[in-house]
Design a protein around this motif. Structure first.
Motif, PDB file in Angstrom:
ATOM      1  N   LEU A 311      32.066  -1.566  40.010  1.00  0.00           N
ATOM      2  CA  LEU A 311      31.635  -2.016  38.683  1.00  0.00           C
ATOM      3  C   LEU A 311      32.674  -1.740  37.602  1.00  0.00           C
ATOM      4  O   LEU A 311      32.388  -1.905  36.409  1.00  0.00           O
ATOM      5  CB  LEU A 311      30.307  -1.357  38.300  1.00  0.00           C
ATOM      6  CG  LEU A 311      30.313   0.097  37.789  1.00  0.00           C
ATOM      7  CD1 LEU A 311      28.964   0.441  37.175  1.00  0.00           C
ATOM      8  CD2 LEU A 311      30.703   1.081  38.812  1.00  0.00           C
ATOM      9  N   ILE A 312      33.879  -1.326  37.991  1.00  0.00           N
ATOM     10  CA  ILE A 312      34.916  -1.056  37.000  1.00  0.00           C
ATOM     11  C   ILE A 312      35.470  -2.381  36.482  1.00  0.00           C
ATOM     12  O   ILE A 312      35.894  -3.231  37.276  1.00  0.00           O
ATOM     13  CB  ILE A 312      36.062  -0.214  37.609  1.00  0.00           C
ATOM     14  CG1 ILE A 312      35.505   1.021  38.336  1.00  0.00           C
ATOM     15  CG2 ILE A 312      37.054   0.187  36.531  1.00  0.00           C
ATOM     16  CD1 ILE A 312      34.680   1.938  37.478  1.00  0.00           C
ATOM     17  N   PRO A 313      35.473  -2.600  35.166  1.00  0.00           N
ATOM     18  CA  PRO A 313      36.003  -3.857  34.621  1.00  0.00           C
ATOM     19  C   PRO A 313      37.429  -4.107  35.087  1.00  0.00           C
ATOM     20  O   PRO A 313      38.215  -3.169  35.259  1.00  0.00           O
ATOM     21  CB  PRO A 313      35.934  -3.640  33.102  1.00  0.00           C
ATOM     22  CG  PRO A 313      34.827  -2.644  32.922  1.00  0.00           C
ATOM     23  CD  PRO A 313      34.932  -1.719  34.106  1.00  0.00           C
ATOM     24  N   HIS A 314      37.750  -5.362  35.290  1.00  0.00           N
ATOM     25  CA  HIS A 314      39.062  -5.720  35.853  1.00  0.00           C
ATOM     26  C   HIS A 314      40.213  -5.270  34.973  1.00  0.00           C
ATOM     27  O   HIS A 314      41.330  -5.049  35.457  1.00  0.00           O
ATOM     28  CB  HIS A 314      39.129  -7.245  36.086  1.00  0.00           C
ATOM     29  CG  HIS A 314      39.109  -8.047  34.813  1.00  0.00           C
ATOM     30  ND1 HIS A 314      40.255  -8.353  34.100  1.00  0.00           N
ATOM     31  CD2 HIS A 314      38.063  -8.600  34.126  1.00  0.00           C
ATOM     32  CE1 HIS A 314      39.920  -9.061  33.032  1.00  0.00           C
ATOM     33  NE2 HIS A 314      38.610  -9.239  33.019  1.00  0.00           N
ATOM     34  N   ASN A 315      39.972  -5.131  33.661  1.00  0.00           N
ATOM     35  CA  ASN A 315      41.056  -4.756  32.751  1.00  0.00           C
ATOM     36  C   ASN A 315      41.146  -3.247  32.528  1.00  0.00           C
ATOM     37  O   ASN A 315      41.917  -2.783  31.688  1.00  0.00           O
ATOM     38  CB  ASN A 315      40.863  -5.456  31.398  1.00  0.00           C
ATOM     39  CG  ASN A 315      39.553  -5.057  30.714  1.00  0.00           C
ATOM     40  OD1 ASN A 315      38.572  -4.772  31.396  1.00  0.00           O
ATOM     41  ND2 ASN A 315      39.540  -5.043  29.396  1.00  0.00           N
ATOM     42  N   VAL A 316      40.360  -2.457  33.265  1.00  0.00           N
ATOM     43  CA  VAL A 316      40.354  -1.001  33.107  1.00  0.00           C
ATOM     44  C   VAL A 316      41.079  -0.363  34.277  1.00  0.00           C
ATOM     45  O   VAL A 316      40.752  -0.618  35.442  1.00  0.00           O
ATOM     46  CB  VAL A 316      38.909  -0.455  33.020  1.00  0.00           C
ATOM     47  CG1 VAL A 316      38.916   1.077  33.024  1.00  0.00           C
ATOM     48  CG2 VAL A 316      38.231  -0.982  31.768  1.00  0.00           C
ATOM     49  N   THR A 317      42.066   0.458  33.958  1.00  0.00           N
ATOM     50  CA  THR A 317      42.805   1.218  34.962  1.00  0.00           C
ATOM     51  C   THR A 317      42.445   2.682  34.827  1.00  0.00           C
ATOM     52  O   THR A 317      42.411   3.207  33.707  1.00  0.00           O
ATOM     53  CB  THR A 317      44.331   1.047  34.758  1.00  0.00           C
ATOM     54  OG1 THR A 317      44.662  -0.333  34.873  1.00  0.00           O
ATOM     55  CG2 THR A 317      45.113   1.855  35.781  1.00  0.00           C
ATOM     56  N   TRP A 318      42.155   3.354  35.943  1.00  0.00           N
ATOM     57  CA  TRP A 318      41.837   4.780  35.888  1.00  0.00           C
ATOM     58  C   TRP A 318      43.001   5.543  35.254  1.00  0.00           C
ATOM     59  O   TRP A 318      44.142   5.452  35.712  1.00  0.00           O
ATOM     60  CB  TRP A 318      41.560   5.330  37.281  1.00  0.00           C
ATOM     61  CG  TRP A 318      41.197   6.791  37.289  1.00  0.00           C
ATOM     62  CD1 TRP A 318      39.965   7.323  37.075  1.00  0.00           C
ATOM     63  CD2 TRP A 318      42.090   7.892  37.481  1.00  0.00           C
ATOM     64  NE1 TRP A 318      40.020   8.708  37.139  1.00  0.00           N
ATOM     65  CE2 TRP A 318      41.317   9.079  37.379  1.00  0.00           C
ATOM     66  CE3 TRP A 318      43.450   8.001  37.734  1.00  0.00           C
ATOM     67  CZ2 TRP A 318      41.864  10.347  37.531  1.00  0.00           C
ATOM     68  CZ3 TRP A 318      44.013   9.265  37.883  1.00  0.00           C
ATOM     69  CH2 TRP A 318      43.221  10.419  37.779  1.00  0.00           C
TER      70      TRP A 318
END
Length: 440
Positions: A311-318
């Motif tokens: 469910l992590i948005p595609h534009n979010v990087t850890w």
């Protein structure tokens, strides 16, 4: 409108994506999701239900808060310290999940998988951090009502302790007012940035006593620390932060690059020399965020774990906003929160302090210094007590720690551990958890 998105997986399903890669799956039950704590500010959490011989309903719930600010609980705390699996996705023998349910939260917003939509979304002080966490906890306990009566503890590390103190004050009020339904049982402050100036002022004596400074080095470090003290006394906190960076550089030069997180190791950082001279905040961010974002952990979180979560948005990087999180809090770094600890003690909240013997950045001498300045009425009696040795569970017959407890305050001195106590002394940290949560 606060929204809560949750994924709940049972049994062996959580790591099915990893099984295909030949990894051993994690047992037990998990849940994770996002809470929109403010407009444009999205906070990620990950819960492991206790996976021991007793039911999770008979065991405490622990919230783990990482430091930095900008260090990820769901990443570093989870896979490097206390989660069920290590960074290689192998079972951890000293996981806290065997004796408590553990809630990891990427806090403040922008940390780990948490993210903000724009620069205005970052927190700039612990008051905002506490407010955001109250929104998350209110949503969390509403959705996970089966945990409302379980004893709830906040455990923290480094800057996470400063945030934990502020969060605990607000949570205690919210529980009393009925705004958050949970059984708040106490807070534990590990190697915590409660009184930054007390840490800085004791760097010199601590390093000198461990033969890591000579007389000339002690003089230079002391002078740099006194400059920090003066700025704090003048409440010039941004200037104090810059002078803190200078003091760290003076320590670095005089000790041949001592590791601030464990004085018995040395981790040279060639990248620091490439920073522009005078870029104090960037230097601090690089020095204190980089150890929490090792390349192998970054690859794991942005690879297999990201795929697992789904469910992590595609534009979010850890970790992609970690340095911005750090920089946005720069004006708050050197503000002490000792008064908040006093408020907690006066309100009857159980407060535990624990510290690693080999930590420099938040050395034990500095912790003892601010503890001895508390206005708490029980302090004189506490100071008159002798500490009690604790056997090291990993090495029977060897002293692993000392502790002292009076009424609702306790202090644990963890031997042979640096800043990240569960990483260095996992068995002793697990024993401390049991004692704090009154399981032993």
């Amino acid at each position: 409108m606060v929204q809560l998105t949750t994924y709940l997986i049972l049994g062996l399903l959580p790591l099915l994506a990893l099984v295909s890669a030949g990894r051993r799956p994690s047992p037990g039950k998990e849940a994770w999701g996002y809470v929109d704590v403010r407009e444009g500010a999205h906070m990620f959490w990950w819960l492991y239900y206790a996976d021991g011989p007793a039911s999770y309903q008979d065991l405490p719930l622990v919230l783990w808060l990482q430091g930095g600010p900008g260090g990820s609980s769901t990443g570093f705390g989870n896979f490097e310290e206390i989660g069920p699996l290590d960074r290689e996705l192998q079972p951890r023998k000293t996981s806290w999940v065997q004796t408590a349910s553990v809630l990891f939260v990427d806090n403040p917003v922008g940390t780990g998988f948490s993210y903000v939509d724009g620069p205005d979304g970052f927190s700039r002080d612990v008051a905002t951090v506490a407010s955001d966490m109250l929104v998350l906890l209110r949503s969390f306990f509403t959705q996970r009502s089966e945990l409302q009566n379980v004893p709830f503890y906040i455990f923290s590390e480094s800057y996470g302790g400063k945030m934990a103190a502020a969060i605990s004050v607000e949570l205690s009020k919210a529980v009393t007012e009925g705004a958050v339904k949970c059984n708040f049982a106490g807070v534990a402050l590990g190697d915590s940035w409660i009184s930054p100036v007390d840490s800085v002022l004791t760097w010199g004596p601590y390093l000198y006593s461990t033969s890591l400074l000579d007389d000339y080095g002690l003089l230079e470090v002391t002078e740099a620390a006194e400059a920090v003290r003066k700025a704090v006394e003048e409440q010039s906190f941004q200037k104090a932060t810059e002078l803190w960076s200078v003091a760290e550089s003076v320590v670095d030069q005089n000790t041949n690059g001592v590791n601030f997180y464990n004085i018995l190791t040395k981790e040279p950082d060639e990248e620091l020399s490439s920073l522009a001279k005078g870029d104090f905040i960037a230097l601090l961010a690089r020095r204190h965020i980089r150890p929490l974002h090792r390349q192998s952990l970054v690859q794991l979180m942005n690879g297999e774990i990201r795929d697992k979560l789904g469910l992590i948005p595609h534009n979010v990087t850890w970790g992609g906003q970690a340095e911005e999180v750090f920089s946005s809090m720069a004006g708050d770094f050197m503000r002490p929160v000792v008064a908040l600890v006093d408020q907690l003690l006066a309100a009857g909240v159980n407060v535990s302090v624990y510290n690693g013997q080999l930590d420099l950045i938040v050395d034990t001498m500095g912790q003892e210094r601010w503890v001895n300045s508390l206005a708490w009425e029980g302090l004189p009696t506490y100071k008159g007590l002798r500490w009690t040795p604790l056997d090291d569970p990993a090495a029977p017959g060897t002293t692993g720690a000392f502790y002292k407890r009076y009424r609702n305050f306790s202090f644990y001195w963890i031997l042979r551990a640096g800043h990240m106590i569960p990483s260095d002394q996992g068995a002793m940290a697990l024993q401390m958890l049991k004692m704090v949560t009154q399981q032993s």
